[in-house]
Enzyme design. Structure first.
Site, PDB file in Angstrom:
ATOM      1  N   GLU A 176      -3.340 -12.206  -3.758  1.00 23.36           N
ATOM      2  CA  GLU A 176      -4.576 -12.284  -4.197  1.00 23.36           C
ATOM      3  C   GLU A 176      -5.130 -10.824  -4.224  1.00 23.36           C
ATOM      4  OE1 GLU A 176      -4.565 -13.227  -0.171  1.00 23.36           O
ATOM      5  OE2 GLU A 176      -4.268 -14.742  -1.501  1.00 23.36           O
ATOM      6  N   TYR A 184       0.470  -5.634 -10.811  1.00 16.52           N
ATOM      7  CA  TYR A 184       0.937  -6.921 -10.742  1.00 16.52           C
ATOM      8  C   TYR A 184       1.065  -7.428 -12.188  1.00 16.52           C
ATOM      9  CZ  TYR A 184      -0.659  -6.274  -6.014  1.00 16.52           C
ATOM     10  OH  TYR A 184      -0.933  -6.232  -4.661  1.00 16.52           O
ATOM     11  N   ALA A 205       0.804  -1.280  -0.015  1.00 17.23           N
ATOM     12  CA  ALA A 205      -0.093  -0.134  -0.059  1.00 17.23           C
ATOM     13  C   ALA A 205       0.905   1.277   0.006  1.00 17.23           C
ATOM     14  CB  ALA A 205      -1.000   0.108   1.247  1.00 17.23           C
TER      15      ALA A 205
HETATM   16  C1  LIG Z   1      -1.915  -0.458  -5.567  1.00 13.56           C
HETATM   17  C2  LIG Z   1      -0.972   0.645  -5.302  1.00 13.56           C
HETATM   18  C3  LIG Z   1      -0.062   0.171  -3.952  1.00 13.56           C
HETATM   19  C4  LIG Z   1      -0.177   1.128  -6.356  1.00 13.56           C
HETATM   20  O1  LIG Z   1       0.813   2.025  -5.639  1.00 13.56           O
HETATM   21  P1  LIG Z   1       1.517   3.389  -6.752  1.00 13.56           P
HETATM   22  O2  LIG Z   1       2.518   4.023  -5.994  1.00 13.56           O
HETATM   23  O3  LIG Z   1       0.225   4.340  -7.112  1.00 13.56           O
HETATM   24  O4  LIG Z   1       1.664   2.704  -8.106  1.00 13.56           O
HETATM   25  P2  LIG Z   1       2.891   3.190  -9.136  1.00 13.56           P
HETATM   26  O5  LIG Z   1       2.902   4.715  -9.143  1.00 13.56           O
HETATM   27  O6  LIG Z   1       4.177   2.391  -8.716  1.00 13.56           O
HETATM   28  O7  LIG Z   1       2.163   2.813 -10.430  1.00 13.56           O
HETATM   29  C5  LIG Z   1       2.735   1.479 -10.708  1.00 13.56           C
HETATM   30  C6  LIG Z   1       1.682   0.761 -11.738  1.00 13.56           C
HETATM   31  O8  LIG Z   1       0.444   0.513 -11.305  1.00 13.56           O
HETATM   32  C7  LIG Z   1      -0.528   0.830 -12.230  1.00 13.56           C
HETATM   33  N1  LIG Z   1      -1.431   1.986 -11.727  1.00 13.56           N
HETATM   34  C8  LIG Z   1      -1.243   2.624 -10.667  1.00 13.56           C
HETATM   35  N2  LIG Z   1      -2.032   3.573 -10.419  1.00 13.56           N
HETATM   36  C9  LIG Z   1      -3.099   3.142 -11.289  1.00 13.56           C
HETATM   37  C10 LIG Z   1      -4.176   3.651 -11.509  1.00 13.56           C
HETATM   38  N3  LIG Z   1      -4.894   4.635 -10.872  1.00 13.56           N
HETATM   39  N4  LIG Z   1      -4.892   3.126 -12.652  1.00 13.56           N
HETATM   40  C11 LIG Z   1      -4.507   2.237 -13.459  1.00 13.56           C
HETATM   41  N5  LIG Z   1      -3.215   1.586 -13.004  1.00 13.56           N
HETATM   42  C12 LIG Z   1      -2.446   2.157 -12.213  1.00 13.56           C
HETATM   43  C13 LIG Z   1       0.082   1.223 -13.449  1.00 13.56           C
HETATM   44  O9  LIG Z   1       0.306  -0.037 -14.207  1.00 13.56           O
HETATM   45  C14 LIG Z   1       1.312   1.681 -12.996  1.00 13.56           C
HETATM   46  O10 LIG Z   1       2.496   1.533 -13.831  1.00 13.56           O
HETATM   47  P3  LIG Z   1       2.551   2.777 -14.900  1.00 13.56           P
HETATM   48  O11 LIG Z   1       2.906   4.048 -14.098  1.00 13.56           O
HETATM   49  O12 LIG Z   1       4.060   2.361 -15.886  1.00 13.56           O
HETATM   50  O13 LIG Z   1       1.543   2.765 -15.862  1.00 13.56           O
HETATM   51  C15 LIG Z   1      -1.896   1.751  -4.586  1.00 13.56           C
HETATM   52  O14 LIG Z   1      -2.870   2.107  -5.367  1.00 13.56           O
HETATM   53  C16 LIG Z   1      -2.419   1.548  -3.099  1.00 13.56           C
HETATM   54  O15 LIG Z   1      -1.823   1.593  -2.470  1.00 13.56           O
HETATM   55  N6  LIG Z   1      -3.670   1.126  -3.202  1.00 13.56           N
HETATM   56  C17 LIG Z   1      -4.633   0.926  -2.159  1.00 13.56           C
HETATM   57  C18 LIG Z   1      -4.121  -0.328  -1.262  1.00 13.56           C
HETATM   58  C19 LIG Z   1      -4.222  -1.816  -2.240  1.00 13.56           C
HETATM   59  O16 LIG Z   1      -5.367  -1.904  -2.819  1.00 13.56           O
HETATM   60  N7  LIG Z   1      -3.106  -2.405  -2.293  1.00 13.56           N
HETATM   61  C20 LIG Z   1      -3.061  -3.694  -3.049  1.00 13.56           C
HETATM   62  C21 LIG Z   1      -3.547  -4.653  -2.260  1.00 13.56           C
HETATM   63  S1  LIG Z   1      -4.005  -6.190  -3.378  1.00 13.56           S
END
Ligand SMILES: CC(C)(COP(=O)(O)OP(=O)(O)OC[C@H]1O[C@@H](n2cnc3c(N)ncnc32)[C@H](O)[C@@H]1OP(=O)(O)O)[C@@H](O)C(=O)NCCC(=O)NCCS
Length: 147
Positions: free
Chosen positions: A106, A118, A73
Site C-alpha cells: 500500500e 511500483y 526507503a
Molecule cells: C520511493 C523511493 C524509495 C524511490 O527511491 P529512488 O532511489 O529515488 O528511486 P529510483 O531512483 O530507483 O527511481 C525509480 C523510479 O521511481 C520513479 N521515481 C523516482 N523518483 C521520482 C520522482 N521524484 N518523481 C516521479 N517518479 C519518480 C520513477 O519511475 C523512477 O524510474 P525512472 O528513473 O526510470 O523514471 C524514495 O523516493 C523514497 O525513499 N521515498 C520516501 C519513502 C517512501 O515514500 N517510500 C515508499 C513507501 S510506500
C-alpha cells in the site's frame, strides 16, 4: 557515487534502520518494531550501504504464497539514482525464492515517486483504503503484482 553493497539485514541493524526510517516517514516504525520483525523469519530486510553507511532499505513479509512489501526507503540525498529500483528488485527476487505468487503493498495516494516505481515493476492498483494513513490523513492505494 561510491560502490554500493547490498546485503540482507539482521537484528543488529535495527538501530540504523530506525534512524533512516525516521528521516523518511512521518509515522516511522520504532527500533523495537524493526528488532521484532528482524527476529521473525517471515520478514526479510535488505539494505544498501555506501562506505558502510545505510543509504536505503526495503522490507518484505511473506505467508505461504502471499507477500507484502512492508517498507522501502532511500536516504533523501541518494534518491533518483536507481537505488529504489535495486531494492525493489531484491525484494521481488526474494519473494520469488520464497514461492510468493501475489506481492501486495500500500502507498499514499499522493506519493508519486513511489507509485511510479511500483507501476514500473508491474504492480497494478486493486483498491483504495480510505483514510488509512495519519500525519497527514490520506487514502492508501492498494497494489498487487503477480510474480
Ligand atoms: C520511493 C523511493 C524509495 C524511490 O527511491 P529512488 O532511489 O529515488 O528511486 P529510483 O531512483 O530507483 O527511481 C525509480 C523510479 O521511481 C520513479 N521515481 C523516482 N523518483 C521520482 C520522482 N521524484 N518523481 C516521479 N517518479 C519518480 C520513477 O519511475 C523512477 O524510474 P525512472 O528513473 O526510470 O523514471 C524514495 O523516493 C523514497 O525513499 N521515498 C520516501 C519513502 C517512501 O515514500 N517510500 C515508499 C513507501 S510506500
Amino acid at each position: 557515487m561510491n560502490e554500493l553493497d547490498l546485503r540482507t539485514l539482521s537484528k543488529s541493524d535495527a538501530p540504523m534502520l530506525a534512524l533512516l526510517e525516521k528521516e523518511c516517514f512521518s509515522c516511522p516504525w520504532s527500533e523495537d518494531s524493526f528488532y521484532e520483525c528482524l527476529s521473525n523469519e517471515r520478514f526479510c530486510f535488505v539494505g544498501l550501504f555506501e562506505d558502510g553507511e545505510l543509504v536505503g532499505y526495503g522490507g518484505l513479509v511473506t505467508v505461504l504464497d502471499e507477500g507484502d512489501v512492508a517498507n522501502i526507503a532511500v536516504r533523501t540525498d541518494k534518491r533518483g539514482r536507481g537505488l529504489g529500483k535495486t531494492l525493489l528488485s531484491a525484494l521481488c527476487e526474494e519473494a520469488e525464492r520464497r514461492g510468493v505468487t501475489y506481492l501486495h503493498l500500500e502507498v499514499r495516494e499522493s506519493n508519486a515517486p513511489a507509485r511510479r516505481l511500483y507501476e514500473s515493476f508491474g504492480f497494478q492498483i486493486d483498491g483504495i483504503r480510505k483514510n488509512y494513513y495519519t500525519k497527514p490523513q490520506e487514502n492508501a492505494v492498494l497494489m498487487t503484482k503477480k510474480l
